[in-house]
Motif scaffolding. Sequence first.
Motif, PDB file in Angstrom:
ATOM      1  N   TYR A 134       0.821  -1.208   0.000  1.00 53.16           N
ATOM      2  CA  TYR A 134       0.000   0.000   0.000  1.00 53.16           C
ATOM      3  C   TYR A 134       0.859   1.264   0.000  1.00 53.16           C
ATOM      4  O   TYR A 134       0.374   2.354   0.286  1.00 53.16           O
ATOM      5  CB  TYR A 134      -0.936  -0.010   1.219  1.00 53.16           C
ATOM      6  N   ALA A 135       2.157   1.084  -0.293  1.00 54.66           N
ATOM      7  CA  ALA A 135       3.125   2.191  -0.394  1.00 54.66           C
ATOM      8  C   ALA A 135       3.402   2.869   0.934  1.00 54.66           C
ATOM      9  O   ALA A 135       3.850   4.014   0.975  1.00 54.66           O
ATOM     10  CB  ALA A 135       2.670   3.220  -1.438  1.00 54.66           C
ATOM     11  N   ARG A 136       3.163   2.169   2.059  1.00 50.14           N
ATOM     12  CA  ARG A 136       3.497   2.707   3.370  1.00 50.14           C
ATOM     13  C   ARG A 136       4.916   2.279   3.723  1.00 50.14           C
ATOM     14  O   ARG A 136       5.299   1.113   3.539  1.00 50.14           O
ATOM     15  CB  ARG A 136       2.508   2.200   4.424  1.00 50.14           C
ATOM     16  N   THR A 137       5.719   3.212   4.232  1.00 47.94           N
ATOM     17  CA  THR A 137       7.129   2.942   4.497  1.00 47.94           C
ATOM     18  C   THR A 137       7.296   1.926   5.622  1.00 47.94           C
ATOM     19  O   THR A 137       6.733   2.079   6.707  1.00 47.94           O
ATOM     20  CB  THR A 137       7.871   4.236   4.869  1.00 47.94           C
ATOM     21  N   ILE A 138       8.077   0.885   5.342  1.00 47.39           N
ATOM     22  CA  ILE A 138       8.450  -0.100   6.360  1.00 47.39           C
ATOM     23  C   ILE A 138       9.741   0.328   7.029  1.00 47.39           C
ATOM     24  O   ILE A 138       9.857   0.336   8.242  1.00 47.39           O
ATOM     25  CB  ILE A 138       8.584  -1.502   5.729  1.00 47.39           C
ATOM     26  N   PHE A 139      10.748   0.677   6.229  1.00 49.38           N
ATOM     27  CA  PHE A 139      11.961   1.298   6.762  1.00 49.38           C
ATOM     28  C   PHE A 139      12.608   2.134   5.669  1.00 49.38           C
ATOM     29  O   PHE A 139      12.369   1.915   4.476  1.00 49.38           O
ATOM     30  CB  PHE A 139      12.958   0.265   7.320  1.00 49.38           C
ATOM     31  N   SER A 140      13.416   3.081   6.084  1.00 50.74           N
ATOM     32  CA  SER A 140      14.169   3.922   5.152  1.00 50.74           C
ATOM     33  C   SER A 140      15.495   4.278   5.813  1.00 50.74           C
ATOM     34  O   SER A 140      15.513   4.817   6.917  1.00 50.74           O
ATOM     35  CB  SER A 140      13.376   5.192   4.811  1.00 50.74           C
ATOM     36  N   VAL A 141      16.599   3.947   5.144  1.00 50.74           N
ATOM     37  CA  VAL A 141      17.940   4.160   5.693  1.00 50.74           C
ATOM     38  C   VAL A 141      18.777   4.940   4.688  1.00 50.74           C
ATOM     39  O   VAL A 141      18.878   4.551   3.522  1.00 50.74           O
ATOM     40  CB  VAL A 141      18.630   2.820   6.019  1.00 50.74           C
ATOM     41  N   ASP A 142      19.374   6.031   5.138  1.00 47.66           N
ATOM     42  CA  ASP A 142      20.337   6.782   4.336  1.00 47.66           C
ATOM     43  C   ASP A 142      21.736   6.414   4.793  1.00 47.66           C
ATOM     44  O   ASP A 142      22.175   6.829   5.866  1.00 47.66           O
ATOM     45  CB  ASP A 142      20.130   8.289   4.533  1.00 47.66           C
ATOM     46  N   TYR A 143      22.461   5.616   3.995  1.00 46.78           N
ATOM     47  CA  TYR A 143      23.847   5.299   4.352  1.00 46.78           C
ATOM     48  C   TYR A 143      24.797   6.188   3.551  1.00 46.78           C
ATOM     49  O   TYR A 143      24.423   6.780   2.535  1.00 46.78           O
ATOM     50  CB  TYR A 143      24.146   3.816   4.109  1.00 46.78           C
ATOM     51  N   ASP A 144      26.039   6.273   4.013  1.00 40.76           N
ATOM     52  CA  ASP A 144      27.029   7.125   3.353  1.00 40.76           C
ATOM     53  C   ASP A 144      28.390   6.456   3.439  1.00 40.76           C
ATOM     54  O   ASP A 144      28.589   5.512   4.211  1.00 40.76           O
ATOM     55  CB  ASP A 144      27.067   8.506   4.013  1.00 40.76           C
ATOM     56  N   ASP A 145      29.333   6.953   2.635  1.00 48.33           N
ATOM     57  CA  ASP A 145      30.689   6.384   2.622  1.00 48.33           C
ATOM     58  C   ASP A 145      31.694   7.275   3.339  1.00 48.33           C
ATOM     59  O   ASP A 145      32.893   7.079   3.211  1.00 48.33           O
ATOM     60  CB  ASP A 145      31.152   6.133   1.184  1.00 48.33           C
ATOM     61  N   SER A 146      31.207   8.252   4.071  1.00 51.05           N
ATOM     62  CA  SER A 146      32.114   9.163   4.770  1.00 51.05           C
ATOM     63  C   SER A 146      31.673   9.313   6.220  1.00 51.05           C
ATOM     64  O   SER A 146      30.552   8.961   6.589  1.00 51.05           O
ATOM     65  CB  SER A 146      32.153  10.531   4.076  1.00 51.05           C
ATOM     66  N   ASP A 147      32.580   9.838   7.042  1.00 49.07           N
ATOM     67  CA  ASP A 147      32.332  10.036   8.465  1.00 49.07           C
ATOM     68  C   ASP A 147      31.015  10.808   8.680  1.00 49.07           C
ATOM     69  O   ASP A 147      30.732  11.744   7.932  1.00 49.07           O
ATOM     70  CB  ASP A 147      33.510  10.825   9.059  1.00 49.07           C
ATOM     71  N   PRO A 148      30.160  10.399   9.619  1.00 48.36           N
ATOM     72  CA  PRO A 148      30.410   9.444  10.701  1.00 48.36           C
ATOM     73  C   PRO A 148      30.118   7.988  10.360  1.00 48.36           C
ATOM     74  O   PRO A 148      30.171   7.137  11.236  1.00 48.36           O
ATOM     75  CB  PRO A 148      29.451   9.925  11.797  1.00 48.36           C
ATOM     76  N   TRP A 149      29.805   7.672   9.104  1.00 48.40           N
ATOM     77  CA  TRP A 149      29.612   6.286   8.721  1.00 48.40           C
ATOM     78  C   TRP A 149      30.964   5.579   8.628  1.00 48.40           C
ATOM     79  O   TRP A 149      31.956   6.201   8.262  1.00 48.40           O
ATOM     80  CB  TRP A 149      28.874   6.188   7.389  1.00 48.40           C
ATOM     81  N   PRO A 150      31.039   4.289   8.951  1.00 45.85           N
ATOM     82  CA  PRO A 150      32.322   3.573   8.931  1.00 45.85           C
ATOM     83  C   PRO A 150      32.923   3.536   7.528  1.00 45.85           C
ATOM     84  O   PRO A 150      32.300   3.045   6.584  1.00 45.85           O
ATOM     85  CB  PRO A 150      31.949   2.157   9.403  1.00 45.85           C
ATOM     86  N   ILE A 151      34.145   4.042   7.390  1.00 43.86           N
ATOM     87  CA  ILE A 151      34.756   4.113   6.060  1.00 43.86           C
ATOM     88  C   ILE A 151      35.302   2.763   5.599  1.00 43.86           C
ATOM     89  O   ILE A 151      35.550   2.567   4.406  1.00 43.86           O
ATOM     90  CB  ILE A 151      35.883   5.170   6.032  1.00 43.86           C
TER      91      ILE A 151
END
Length: 231
Positions: A134-151
Motif C-alpha cells: 500500500y506504499a506505506r514505508t516499512i523502513f528507510s535508511v540513508d547510508y554514506d561512505d564518509s564520516d560518521p559512517w564507517p569508512i
Amino acid sequence: TYRVRVRMKDDSGRWSHWSAPHEFVAGAPVEPVVSVRLTEIMYHPLHVGPRPGADFEFIELTNGGTSAINLSNAYFNEGILYRFPSGTQLQPGERFILASNKRAIDNSYNVTAFDQYKKHLNNGGERITLVDAYARTIFSVDYDDSDPWPITADGDGHSLVPVDERLGADSSNWRASSGQRGSPGYADPLPVKINELLANPISGATKLELHNPSNQPVEIGNWFISEDPDH
C-alpha cells in the motif's frame, strides 16, 4: 460485496478496454508492517578472484517480531529495485538476503540468498526504502561512505551492520562488520579482541586474554581458537 472493472492508460495516453468484472468482499484494513529491519548492507565489496566486487553486494532483512510477516508485493522504491512475490512470509527471527548476484553469494557464503535484485547499490551512499503493498514505508535508511559512517565499509571488504538491530536508522547506530565480507544470514558478532597473550611462560600454562571493547554483551558460544589462520 463489491464489483469492479479496471482499465489502464499507457505511457502514450491510450486507454485499454475495460476488464471483466471482479467481485470481492471488503475486509478490515491491513495493519502496516513494523518489525522488518534492515540488518546488513554490503554496498562496496571486494573483488573475489575474477568476479567484480559488485557481484557480491547484498542487503539483509530480519523479522524482529514474534509472528510471521506477510511481505506480499512489498517493494523497494529507493535504492535497489525489487518486489517481493505474492505469498512471501518472513518468519520470526528469520533473515532474508537479497543479492545483486544470487549465484555469486550462494557460492561464496554458506547461505542461500532469498532472491536477486536489480540496480547496484551506490558506492557513494544513498537511501534504501522498503514500502508495503500500500506504499506505506516499512523502513528507510540513508547510508554514506564518509564520516560518521564507517569508512571500512567503502571498498575495504566490510559491510554495514546496526549496533542494535532494535534501534533506528541514524548513523550512530551503524558500525562496520567485525570481519571482512560481512555475515549474511547471521547476526554479525561484536568485535572481540585478543588483549593479552602469554605464549612462553617460565612456568605454568599458556594464557590468552579476550576483551570485549563494546558496551554490548557478546555471545561467544561455539567460538573456537586455532593456530591455523585458514581454519
